[in-house]
Design a protein around this motif. Structure first.
Motif, mmCIF file in Angstrom:
data_model
loop_
_atom_site.group_PDB
_atom_site.id
_atom_site.type_symbol
_atom_site.label_atom_id
_atom_site.label_comp_id
_atom_site.label_asym_id
_atom_site.label_seq_id
_atom_site.Cartn_x
_atom_site.Cartn_y
_atom_site.Cartn_z
ATOM 1 N N LEU A 3 43.637 -39.965 -18.762
ATOM 2 C CA LEU A 3 44.158 -40.272 -17.419
ATOM 3 C C LEU A 3 44.780 -39.037 -16.763
ATOM 4 O O LEU A 3 45.672 -39.151 -15.920
ATOM 5 N N GLU A 4 44.280 -37.875 -17.170
ATOM 6 C CA GLU A 4 44.833 -36.632 -16.644
ATOM 7 C C GLU A 4 44.670 -36.581 -15.116
ATOM 8 O O GLU A 4 43.640 -36.992 -14.571
ATOM 9 N N ASN A 5 45.725 -36.087 -14.457
ATOM 10 C CA ASN A 5 45.731 -35.967 -12.984
ATOM 11 C C ASN A 5 45.687 -37.289 -12.236
ATOM 12 O O ASN A 5 45.373 -37.323 -11.051
ATOM 13 N N LYS A 6 45.967 -38.385 -12.928
ATOM 14 C CA LYS A 6 46.009 -39.686 -12.234
ATOM 15 C C LYS A 6 47.467 -40.082 -12.030
ATOM 16 O O LYS A 6 48.313 -39.880 -12.915
ATOM 17 N N THR A 7 47.716 -40.688 -10.886
ATOM 18 C CA THR A 7 49.034 -41.280 -10.629
ATOM 19 C C THR A 7 48.899 -42.786 -10.746
ATOM 20 O O THR A 7 47.997 -43.387 -10.139
ATOM 21 N N ALA A 8 49.791 -43.389 -11.527
ATOM 22 C CA ALA A 8 49.712 -44.839 -11.766
ATOM 23 C C ALA A 8 51.045 -45.498 -11.469
ATOM 24 O O ALA A 8 52.106 -44.971 -11.831
ATOM 25 N N ILE A 9 50.992 -46.648 -10.825
ATOM 26 C CA ILE A 9 52.182 -47.485 -10.671
ATOM 27 C C ILE A 9 52.019 -48.664 -11.625
ATOM 28 O O ILE A 9 50.962 -49.314 -11.634
ATOM 29 N N ALA A 22 53.010 -48.181 -19.786
ATOM 30 C CA ALA A 22 53.545 -46.944 -19.198
ATOM 31 C C ALA A 22 53.535 -45.816 -20.235
ATOM 32 O O ALA A 22 53.158 -44.674 -19.924
ATOM 33 N N GLN A 23 53.935 -46.135 -21.461
ATOM 34 C CA GLN A 23 53.958 -45.104 -22.519
ATOM 35 C C GLN A 23 52.532 -44.619 -22.822
ATOM 36 O O GLN A 23 52.294 -43.420 -22.979
ATOM 37 N N ALA A 24 51.602 -45.575 -22.891
ATOM 38 C CA ALA A 24 50.210 -45.198 -23.202
ATOM 39 C C ALA A 24 49.600 -44.381 -22.061
ATOM 40 O O ALA A 24 48.921 -43.376 -22.301
ATOM 41 N N PHE A 25 49.857 -44.795 -20.822
ATOM 42 C CA PHE A 25 49.326 -44.050 -19.665
ATOM 43 C C PHE A 25 49.869 -42.616 -19.685
ATOM 44 O O PHE A 25 49.131 -41.656 -19.451
ATOM 45 N N ALA A 26 51.177 -42.479 -19.962
ATOM 46 C CA ALA A 26 51.788 -41.144 -19.963
ATOM 47 C C ALA A 26 51.201 -40.288 -21.086
ATOM 48 O O ALA A 26 50.925 -39.099 -20.884
ATOM 49 N N ARG A 27 50.985 -40.896 -22.249
ATOM 50 C CA ARG A 27 50.371 -40.161 -23.374
ATOM 51 C C ARG A 27 48.984 -39.648 -22.997
ATOM 52 O O ARG A 27 48.534 -38.608 -23.475
ATOM 53 N N GLU A 28 48.301 -40.407 -22.129
ATOM 54 C CA GLU A 28 46.944 -40.010 -21.708
ATOM 55 C C GLU A 28 46.961 -39.091 -20.488
ATOM 56 O O GLU A 28 45.937 -38.854 -19.868
ATOM 57 N N GLY A 29 48.164 -38.633 -20.116
ATOM 58 C CA GLY A 29 48.261 -37.592 -19.078
ATOM 59 C C GLY A 29 48.577 -38.088 -17.681
ATOM 60 O O GLY A 29 48.622 -37.286 -16.741
ATOM 61 N N ALA A 30 48.786 -39.410 -17.509
ATOM 62 C CA ALA A 30 49.068 -39.921 -16.158
ATOM 63 C C ALA A 30 50.507 -39.624 -15.755
ATOM 64 O O ALA A 30 51.392 -39.486 -16.597
ATOM 65 N N ARG A 31 50.716 -39.547 -14.436
ATOM 66 C CA ARG A 31 52.066 -39.552 -13.864
ATOM 67 C C ARG A 31 52.371 -41.021 -13.590
ATOM 68 O O ARG A 31 51.652 -41.672 -12.823
ATOM 69 N N VAL A 32 53.412 -41.540 -14.243
ATOM 70 C CA VAL A 32 53.629 -42.990 -14.211
ATOM 71 C C VAL A 32 54.862 -43.344 -13.380
ATOM 72 O O VAL A 32 55.959 -42.841 -13.629
ATOM 73 N N ARG A 75 57.737 -43.764 -1.796
ATOM 74 C CA ARG A 75 58.323 -42.878 -2.815
ATOM 75 C C ARG A 75 57.227 -42.266 -3.712
ATOM 76 O O ARG A 75 57.278 -41.085 -4.064
ATOM 77 N N THR A 76 56.236 -43.094 -4.042
ATOM 78 C CA THR A 76 55.115 -42.605 -4.869
ATOM 79 C C THR A 76 54.378 -41.490 -4.126
ATOM 80 O O THR A 76 54.049 -40.442 -4.702
ATOM 81 N N HIS A 77 54.167 -41.710 -2.838
ATOM 82 C CA HIS A 77 53.488 -40.698 -2.017
ATOM 83 C C HIS A 77 54.304 -39.416 -1.968
ATOM 84 O O HIS A 77 53.787 -38.306 -2.122
ATOM 85 N N GLU A 78 55.620 -39.604 -1.797
ATOM 86 C CA GLU A 78 56.530 -38.449 -1.712
ATOM 87 C C GLU A 78 56.546 -37.661 -3.030
ATOM 88 O O GLU A 78 56.495 -36.434 -3.045
ATOM 89 N N LEU A 79 56.570 -38.403 -4.161
ATOM 90 C CA LEU A 79 56.663 -37.745 -5.475
ATOM 91 C C LEU A 79 55.350 -37.074 -5.881
ATOM 92 O O LEU A 79 55.331 -35.943 -6.350
ATOM 93 N N TYR A 80 54.245 -37.823 -5.724
ATOM 94 C CA TYR A 80 52.988 -37.366 -6.327
ATOM 95 C C TYR A 80 51.834 -37.196 -5.336
ATOM 96 O O TYR A 80 50.764 -36.707 -5.706
ATOM 97 N N GLY A 81 52.023 -37.680 -4.101
ATOM 98 C CA GLY A 81 51.017 -37.484 -3.049
ATOM 99 C C GLY A 81 49.724 -38.257 -3.249
ATOM 100 O O GLY A 81 48.737 -37.977 -2.562
ATOM 101 N N ALA A 82 49.701 -39.220 -4.173
ATOM 102 C CA ALA A 82 48.453 -39.941 -4.443
ATOM 103 C C ALA A 82 48.747 -41.226 -5.207
ATOM 104 O O ALA A 82 49.843 -41.396 -5.762
#
Ligand SMILES: NC(=O)c1ccc[n+]([C@@H]2O[C@H](COP(=O)([O-])OP(=O)(O)OC[C@H]3O[C@@H](n4cnc5c(N)ncnc54)[C@H](O)[C@@H]3O)[C@@H](O)[C@H]2O)c1
Length: 257
Positions: A3-9, A22-32, A75-82
């Protein structure tokens, strides 16, 4: 790093299935983005992920409230832009307060529908434009055994979980053309606070009956649901759209003997 370079809510990511996701997504490279109503749980989840080197931000959110969801997206847009992945996980199961329609208070019906169903509508309504702007994405909704079989004594909960499945299908058709896949996970018998409160800690719960019925003979773990969520969020599931996936060890397909 699937999930590198992905932003997830992830809504309701302070504990249980959402936290494991959330922990698994972060381990796979997502911004959570941890969209959780409970501040203590949200902060603890954020700290756990950051301590392990993951990227996470807690944004206190009541996902049944329009203003709160709009602030979450801003806030998500502000933090990560995507926004690439929206995992609608938060729900409530009001044991002994929810009930059969004839005994159900109107306020209970309204509360359960707001948290379990309005939340999906609101997060999708205000999240999809950001997802389209980000080049497409993935929505994961959360059903239940109550989506696929009749479970007595919790009619508000079952109504929301049935509607979640129908909404998943119609959204998959609607938004596929815009590069958004929409799928639904239907868990059952996962060892979390919700399942403890709704069954295991309930003196009326017939554990022998449950485990006889469960082909694998055990409860599932939040991590087992998180593994499926990672798959659905990643490009490995690129041709899966509109799927309703039971993750319940086979419990809902077992005949009663
Ligand atoms: N555990 C199971 O066996 C099971 C079975 C079927 C379906 N599910 C579904 O899986 C999902 C997660 O369940 P769980 O067992 O981890 O539940 P849980 O109760 O352990 O966790 C739910 C989280 O959602 C948060 N939350 C509640 N209302 C919120 C709101 N308005 N806004 C934001 N966050 C809110 C809670 O604070 C909590 O952190 C739910 O949709 C549930 O219906 C679970």
């Amino acid at each position: 790093m699937r999930l590198e370079n992905k932003t997830a809510i992830i809504t309701g990511a302070g504990r249980g299935i959402g936290l494991a996701g959330a922990q698994a997504f972060a381990r796979e490279g997502a911004r959570v983005v941890i969209a959780e109503i409970d501040e203590e749980l949200g902060r603890a989840a954020e700290a756990k992920i950051q301590t392990n080197g993951g990227e996470a931000a807690f944004v206190q959110t009541d996902c049944s409230d329009s203003g709160s969801v709009q602030a979450l997206m801003a806030r998500t847009h502000e933090l990560y832009g995507a926004l690439h992945v929206l995992y609608n996980n938060a729900s409530v199961f009001l044991n002994k307060i929810d009930g059969p329609v004839t005994e159900l208070a109107e306020e209970t019906w309204a509360k359960v529908l707001a948290v379990n169903l309005d939340s999906i509508f609101l997060c999708c309504k205000y999240g999809i434009p950001l997802m389209v702007e980000s080049g497409g994405g993935v929505i994961i909704n959360t059903g239940s055994s109550a989506s696929v079989m009749g479970i007595p004594g919790c009619d508000a909960y079952t109504a929301t979980k049935g509607a979640t499945v129908s909404l998943t299908r119609s959204m998959a058709v609607e938004y596929g053309k815009q590069g958004i896949r929409v799928n639904c996970i239907c868990p059952a018998g996962i060892a979390t606070e919700m399942v403890k409160a709704s069954s295991i800690d309930d003196p009326d719960f017939d554990a022998d009956f449950f485990f006889q019925r469960a082909p694998l003979g055990r409860l599932g773990t939040p991590e087992e649901i998180a593994n499926l969520a990672v798959f659905l969020a990643s490009d490995e599931s690129s041709y899966i759209n509109g799927a309703i996936l039971r993750a319940d060890g086979g419990t809902t397909v077992t005949p009663i003997s």
